[in-house]
Every structure is written in C-alpha cells, then in structure tokens.
Design an enzyme around this catalytic site. Structure first.
Site: not given
Length: 536
Positions: A193, A241, A365, A372
């Site tokens: 198979s 950073h 929301s 947005v």
C-alpha cells in the site's frame, strides 16, 4: 456524520472536467460511512442525521435530528475553521489535498503502474495496450469524479482498507473493457500500500505547492517589493531594544522581509519531492520471484521519475520522509519570517506609522466605536503559529518509523492539508492586511523630529576620523538619558575642532536625512528578490 465541501476551483491540468462544474457540496463524505452518495447542493440536503438523547455519568446531552429541508448544509457544521469560517480562503486546496484528492492521486498511480507493466517486455501476460485502451485508462484519471470517490469509500466500508478499496474500484470499473479485463489482477501488482500512498502524497504535495501555495507566496513577496519601492524615500526612526536608534526608511524595512521570504521560497522550490516503489520492505522481493530476469530497481526508478518525482532507492516499506522533514522545516522558516513581519507591522500601526483604510459597515470593537484593529495581521500570526506547530510535529515524527514500518505516519500524513491550509490562510490574511495600509508620513516625521540624539552616532564617528579624543564618551555625556534638541546638537558641533567642510556637513545633517543607503537598498529590491527567475 461528517459534512464535507468541494469547490469548482481546480487545477485544470489535473481536473479538466471539474473546471466546467459550478460549486457544489456533498453529505456524509467520511471514512466511516456513506449514508447518501448523492451529490447535493447547499439547499436540498436529503441526508438524515439522527442521534438519540444520550445519558452519560456527568450530564445528559440532548442531540438533534436533521431532516430534509430543516437546515441548510453549511460551514456552520464544520469541526475545523478551515472547512467552516475560512473555507473561502482555503478552498483552492480542497480538490488537491482533501480525501477526494488523495483518492484521485491513488487512482492515478495505480493506473499509471498498470500501463508501465504493459511496457515491460518480460511481463508477457500483459501485452502492450492499444491506443484505445490507453485513452480509456487516461479517461478514468481525467474524468475521476466525486461519484467515483464515493464508490471507493463505499468499498472501503467493507474492506476497511483505503488502498485496497481503490484497487477493487478500478477492477470493477475496468471489467467493461475487454482488453483491460484480461489483466485486472495486474492492478496493484507486487505493490504494498505504501508504494501507492507515498507517490500519491508526493504528487499531492507537489501539485498543491505549485498550483496553490507558490502563487500566493509569490504574490505576498511581490506586495512587499512594491511596498519597499513605494516607501523607499520615507524616513523612519529605527528602534533597537525598543529604543530610538539610527534612522532607516520604511521601504528598506519592507525590502528586508521581501528578500528573506524570497530566499526561503526559493529554498522550498529546490527540495526534491521523492518517491519509492520497491515493495513490502524495499527489496523487490515479490517482484523477483515472479519475474527474476527483470531489472525491477530500474523499472521502479523509471516509473517514479515518469510521475515527475525524484527516486529514493534505499527504503524499507515506507519512503523515509526525509524530504518531507526538510520541506516542512523550510515552510516553518518562511512562516517564522512572516510572523516577524506581522508583528512589526502590528507595531508600526500601534505607533501610528500606518493608518488602516476602513470599510463601511465594519466594526472594530463591540464596545469601543473608534477602534480599527490590525485583525488581518493578528489572524495571520495566529494561523502561522498553528501551522508551525503542526509542521514541527510532521517534520520530527515522519522520519521515524519502527523497524521496517509502523503505522504512526499514516494518521499524521493526513494532517498535511491542515498545516497547508493554516499557512495559506495566513498568507492571504497578511496580503489582505497590506491592502488596507496607508502610510502616515506626518507621524513618522514627528518621531524623527523628537529624536535628535540619533545623530550622536555620525558625530562621534566623524570625530574619530579627525582625531578628536574620547568622541564616544563626549557624545555619551551629551545625549545619554537626556532630552536632546536640534539646538543642543548644533551647539556641540560648532564647538568641535574639525575641518570646516566636515563641520558644515554635520550641521546640515538631520534625523530625516541620516538614512545611509536605505533608499537605494529599497529601490533595488527586485534585483535581490529576482522575481520571475526562480527555478521550480
């Protein structure tokens, strides 16, 4: 009962008939059972899913009875969001990577192997097929339908073996052809198979990548290239950073992602999709007993290569899946780079560097009307995480198989469409998000105007050139942890003991102009990406 869907979007080279059909849906397309083989439209589902009330030790679960006309067969019933909520974005993969697609490719391999046997001189029992028979057999491949796939699944219900069901299906199908009917037992000849399956999955992967995944990946890379060139001249404050650093341009930062993704896209295209065809444990044992004077390793290699695949001669029962591991790792890397892009753009939107074009009627929301949200990039990042989790498991598990073979790879392989689906969804979500972006140059300029301290780097570098002692320390004293204005910077430069020309250049320098080669790097991105020059 499982509810599946199929779509008319197909690879026309593989499915020339299906391209003429409109979208349709079908019921009960599962490995376990077939309550109705009838192909159905979304409206008019005739199946009945009846589940009685079930008592458990913890609760009583009230189930539902679905009758004809009482509900519309839809993606609301899908367990996976890929087959439900996100179907429209991933349906292009369906005919290639669904259960239907897997059966189709198994049928293709079984038929092509029978044809190959007819070409082997030593196999006298299978004479060369006539042109009419070859046309007939090719027609079985080209015209393979959902009705055919359902018939295979019906047979599998009895055999409880998916590949054997394909063999029996083809034998039934070909009994009406006198020439093929004489050699029906040479279907699946000397095959395990896995000989069929590994080639079917390899073809599935290759076609899915070339027909669906690569075009979308290329569109994504091209979109980033366009962003790089369009925004090449727009200066932007860098952040290392999270703190202000030497300026760059918005375009150059987009160019970085275009080049990185292009590099990985090319790496993926160079991975050889492999196949084996060496019998139960990789030694052609049964082949040589039946036909000892035939060069079976050579025939197997010819057959595998005729399918457009690379040949793996050293195997046990299964193809070793090493190429899959390499392929999936490469997809992980492509996806990781896109996650990096998604997060960066999310951050730029948060900083106000990008505005998002709104659509009438959309809501950001449920309680804050002004919102947005960067949902496309968040959707992309989330789906890339799901995809990479699956890709990681596939790449680590598939190369491992106990002794000559265990079955753990079988169930895992069936999840390849899932990880491809989530990846494709992520690529399309990122593309959709890009189309909504609008640069806010005023906001970019505002940040640069507030960060004159970034000129400390070029000033101290020029001071080094002309031998001014302790240049770094003097600029550190001037700028570190302090608010630095244009006036303060200019006063410092005026007091330097350096040549007049050098002083004039520093006095004319602004954060907006201090971008080095960023503009040119962004404008030349196409050369680095080499769009249209990939070898697939």
């Amino acid at each position: 009962m499982e509810i599946g869907t199929a779509c008319s979007t197909v690879c026309s080279r593989l499915f020339p008939v299906a391209t003429q059909k409109s979208s349709y849906h079908y019921c009960c397309f599962s490995n376990a059972s077939f309550h109705s083989p009838k192909i159905l439209s979304r409206r008019g589902c005739s199946c009945k899913a009846i589940v009685n009330e079930t008592n458990t030790s913890t609760n009583k679960v009230k189930m539902f009875e679905a009758h004809s006309g009482e509900f519309e067969l839809s993606n609301l019933m899908a367990l996976s969001p890929l087959d439900g909520r996100y179907w429209d974005k991933v349906k292009d993969l369906s005919l290639l990577m669904s259960e239907y697609g897997l059966i189709y490719f198994r049928v293709l391999v079984e038929i092509k192997w029978l044809v190959k046997i007819s070409e082997i001189p030593e196999v006298l029992e299978v004479p060369s097929f006539s042109a009419n028979v070859l046309f007939y057999l090719q027609g079985l491949i080209d015209n393979f339908s959902n009705k055919d796939a359902l018939e295979v699944k019906k047979i599998e219900k009895v055999t409880n073996h998916d590949v054997k069901a394909v063999e029996y299906f083809l034998k039934q199908k070909c009994r009406s052809n006198p020439e093929v009917a004489k050699v029906l037992e040479f279907y699946h000849f000397a095959c395990t198979s896995e000989d069929i399956n590994n080639l079917a999955y390899a073809l599935m992967l290759k076609e899915a990548m070339h027909s669906v995944m690569f075009p979308v990946m290329d569109n994504l890379i091209m979109a980033l290239c366009n962003m790089a060139k369009d925004y090449a001249h727009i200066p932007m404050l860098s952040r290392t950073h999270g703190q202000p650093a030497s300026p760059t341009t918005l375009g150059k930062e987009m160019a970085i992602f275009a080049v990185r993704l292009s590099r990985e896209r090319h790496e993926i295209s160079q991975i050889n999709v492999m196949g084996k065809f060496a019998g139960a444990v990789g030694n052609y044992n049964a082949h040589f007993v039946a036909y000892p004077n035939t060069n079976w390793p050579q025939i197997a290699e010819e057959f595998v290569r005729s399918l457009g695949l690379s040949f793996n001669p050293y195997v046990a029962q299964i193809e070793t899946h090493d190429y899959m591991a390499k392929l999936f790792h490469s997809f992980i890397q492509f996806n990781n780079i896109l996650i990096d892009f998604d997060r960066d753009v999310w951050g730029y939107i948060s900083l106000g560097y990008f505005k998002q074009v709104t659509k009438p009627g959309e809501i950001g929301s449920s309680t804050m009307p002004h919102k947005v949200n960067p949902i496309d990039f968040e959707n992309s990042e989330g789906n890339l995480g799901i995809a990479n989790g699956g890709l990681s498991h596939l790449s680590m598990k598939l190369p491992i198989s106990r002794w000559q073979r265990d079955l753990t790879d079988s169930t895992v392989l069936r999840n390849i469409p899932v990880v491809f689906g989530h990846s494709l969804l992520a690529y399309k979500s990122a593309l959709q998000g890009i189309t909504k972006l609008q640069v806010n140059e005023a906001r970019l300029s505002e940040d640069l105007n507030q960060c004159w301290e970034v000129l400390a780097e070029p000033i101290q570098t020029v001071m080094r050139r002309f031998g001014v002692p302790e240049p770094y320390e003097k600029l550190k004293e001037l700028t570190r942890g302090r608010a630095v204005t244009q006036e303060r910077i200019r006063n410092f430069i005026e007091g330097l003991d350096i040549p007049k020309d050098a002083k004039t250049k520093l006095l004319n320098l602004t954060p907006h102009a201090y971008v080095g080669a960023a503009v040119d790097l962004a404008r030349n991105v196409d050369k680095a990406v080499k769009l249209g020059e990939r070898e697939d």
